[in-house]
Every structure is written in structure tokens, then in C-alpha cells.
Design an enzyme around this catalytic site. Sequence first.
Site, PDB file in Angstrom:
ATOM      1  N   HIS A  63       4.442   3.919  11.983  1.00  0.00           N
ATOM      2  CA  HIS A  63       3.369   5.039  12.512  1.00  0.00           C
ATOM      3  C   HIS A  63       4.059   6.040  13.168  1.00  0.00           C
ATOM      4  CE1 HIS A  63       0.001   1.977  11.534  1.00  0.00           C
ATOM      5  NE2 HIS A  63       0.709   1.834  10.472  1.00  0.00           N
TER       6      HIS A  63
ATOM      7  N   HIS B 297       0.810  -1.119   0.084  1.00  0.00           N
ATOM      8  CA  HIS B 297      -0.050   0.070   0.024  1.00  0.00           C
ATOM      9  C   HIS B 297       0.772   1.220  -0.017  1.00  0.00           C
ATOM     10  CE1 HIS B 297       0.344   1.168   4.467  1.00  0.00           C
ATOM     11  NE2 HIS B 297       0.593  -0.106   4.684  1.00  0.00           N
TER      12      HIS B 297
ATOM     13  N   ASP C 203      -0.180   4.374   0.963  1.00  0.00           N
ATOM     14  CA  ASP C 203      -0.566   5.459   1.856  1.00  0.00           C
ATOM     15  C   ASP C 203       0.136   5.194   3.310  1.00  0.00           C
ATOM     16  OD1 ASP C 203      -2.280   3.152   2.416  1.00  0.00           O
ATOM     17  OD2 ASP C 203      -3.273   4.359   3.841  1.00  0.00           O
TER      18      ASP C 203
ATOM     19  N   GLU D 107      -4.847   1.696   3.030  1.00  0.00           N
ATOM     20  CA  GLU D 107      -4.984   0.770   3.920  1.00  0.00           C
ATOM     21  C   GLU D 107      -4.986   1.177   5.129  1.00  0.00           C
ATOM     22  OE1 GLU D 107      -2.976  -2.388   6.365  1.00  0.00           O
ATOM     23  OE2 GLU D 107      -2.360  -0.487   6.162  1.00  0.00           O
TER      24      GLU D 107
HETATM   25 ZN   LIG Z   1       1.078  -1.106   6.398  1.00  0.00          ZN
END
Ligand SMILES: [Zn+2]
Length: 406
Positions: free
Chosen positions: A378, A77, A79, A173
Site C-alpha cells: 500500500h 485479488h 485490485d 478486496e
Molecule cells: Zn491484498
Amino acid sequence: MTVIDRFLNYVRIPTPSDPHAGEETYPSNPEELVLLSTLKAELEALGLTAEMDEYGYVTATLPANVEGAPTLGLIAHVDTSPAVSGRGVQPRIIRYTGGDVLLDERGQYRIAEAENPELARYVGEELIVTDGSTLLGADDKAGVAEIMATLDRLVSDPALPHGKIRVAFTPDEEIGRGTDFFNVKAFGADFGYTVDGGELGEIEYENFNAAAGELVIEGVSVHPGSAKGKMKNAVDIFADFHAGLPRAERPDATEGYEGFYMVDEVSGGVEALRASYIIRDHDREKVEKKKEFFLALAKQIDEAWGGGCITATVKDSYYNMAEIVARHPHLIENAKAAMQACGVTPKVIPIRGGTDGARLSYEGLPCPNLSTGGLNFHGRQEYIPVKSLKTMVDVLVKLVGLYAGA
Ligand SMILES: [Zn+2]
């Protein structure tokens, strides 16, 4: 272009997905289309036929150079998590010599050795880190770069055997919508792998069963001076509900196969309040029990406040893919063998989350998740060892070779 160059290019293109975009907006952030278009052009530059559909999904085909192999899908993904800024990412390559990794010049942000014991494995290696102001985006631009570099190598070296390979790069995602419009049938792969995992060697095929719980609370606002017996403060009602959930079943108190409830977002005041929860468990029966408990608690608190205040709903988000993947044990065996052939120790771990592969598995594309090599996703402390990026390309080349009988 090397996998490193590709990665450094991709992380500089901002692609945070937007959890507040309306249902009709897809991808949630039009910026994602910039990277998706770039990838389409790069796939074409490699000589592959590539397409972007109306939703932004980019797919491409590398024709087989041996016969009889299954069609394999490789998926990542584009994003990045909206949790931390993904704009203006300034990746830096440093040589790690031990101790804390300082990220920004003021020393406000660091990857602390004490909290990151994995760092010890990378002493003497080059790491790609942030400047402390953003996340890095290894999740999942490392996966994107590794898949692109794998195709590059297969195209450049026709002696490397492979069946037909289908590639997909997807948006959104991170906000749980990565496969909303993914056309499994048109993709046409027999089996797939998402390359969206963490530290080098991870193989994941057990994920949470996931549900979303929503509370809408209607209160009664009265001047506090004359509120006795009349005011029903929606925040108080919410506090009662939240306190009724088991403390030991929160993300900060659970690990491994333990499930949880987590309040994700709360907005409102005295008159009205909305709260969103996520409910997770690897065990299907246990997640059903958690959903029942969530609704029963809402009913109980509602009654305690006189009724008519709380509307509670739960909705399934995705399921544990373990039962699907278990029917195709070669998916895990080959992934392990490919890693071992590249000097990597495979480590099968339960995912405390979901992956696009979980949904795809239930839609007919069995799809475990492989490591990217990245860590601390993240967050500002996200990083990826250069060697891990390179090794994953070797692993993917080996893996498609195994399916082609090599
Ligand atoms: Zn991921």
C-alpha cells in the site's frame, strides 16, 4: 511466460479499487475488468476453461490428474489499494547491494535501511521496486502472477500430481468488498488458500474481528458573534467524542494481538459532520466490548451536548477465521510442509487486518492466507524480491502435490 514477466505485465495495468463508488457499482472501478479479462484470456490460453461472471469474478478449473484428492481453491485479488496511486506503475528491477534503496531520481523517496531491517535479508538479490511515484501492486498482483505461473507449470508438466484445482481472481478486496458476490457454492472447492500475504514464508489464519463505526453529527450553526449558549459546532462535538476513545488503542500504539479504534475518514463542518471508524480485535469478546464502548461514548457525548446531535451505528465487517481453520489443521500443516520442502522457513503470524479468506471461511470455504513475498504493501516503498516470486510458485506446486498424495 515466467512469473516475473507476468508480474511486470499485471502491475502495469491500473486497477485501484474505489472506496467512493456506490453500492450498485461492482467492481468499484471498471478498470479492474481490464486485468480480469486479460487473466481470463491467459487462463484459456493455458487450456483451462475459464469464466467471468456478471460481477467480474474470473474463475477457472484445472482438472485433476490423480484421483481422490480434495478440490483446492487458489484465490488472489486484482485490485490495488486506493491509498496511493496505482496508475502509471513503472516497475524496476534492481540488484540490492545494501544501504537505502533510492526510488525516484530526485531522491525524495527511498526504502530506508533503518526503517526496513528486512532489507538485510535480500543483499545480493534482485528486487522489484517502484519509481517512487506509485505503489507497486505486489499486493496482490504477486499472488495473481504466482497462481498463474503455478497453473502454467502444472499444465506443462503432467508428471506433477494435483487434484482438481479451482482458481478465482477477484476485484475490490482492498475496499473490503472482495467477496461481496463471490459464490462459494458455485466455486465448489473443499479448501482454499488466498495468496495475498507479505514476506516469503508467512502463513496467516488468525485475523481481526472487524466492525465499522459511523457517526453522523448534527450541529447548530449560529453567527459566531452571537453564538453564546446557542452554537453547537459539530466539529467540537466530534472532537469530544474522539478524545474519549482510549489513546492507547490506536493503530500507531498497538501490535500483535492488540485491537484498536481508528478514525478513517471525517467530512463536514459546523452544521454537520460524518466520521467513519474501523474497530478491530482478534478476540471476539473484546471486539464486542469495543463496539459497546463506541456506542456508549456516543450516547454520553450526545447527552453532554443536550441530546439529539449524534447518531452512532456499528456494523460487523468480518470475523476471525481461526476457529474455522482450526477444524482443518492440514491446511496449516501442508502449507508449512510445502514451504519447508522449498527451503522456506514458515512463519505463522496473526494478521492485523482481514483477508478475503476470512469471509470465505465463514461462508464454508476454509481459507488461510499464504505469503506472496512482497513487502511494504500500500505504499511507494512496496517491493518484492524476484527470488521470492519464483519460490512461491515452487511452494504452490508442492502444496497442490501434497494434497494429491505426493
Ligand atoms: Zn491484498
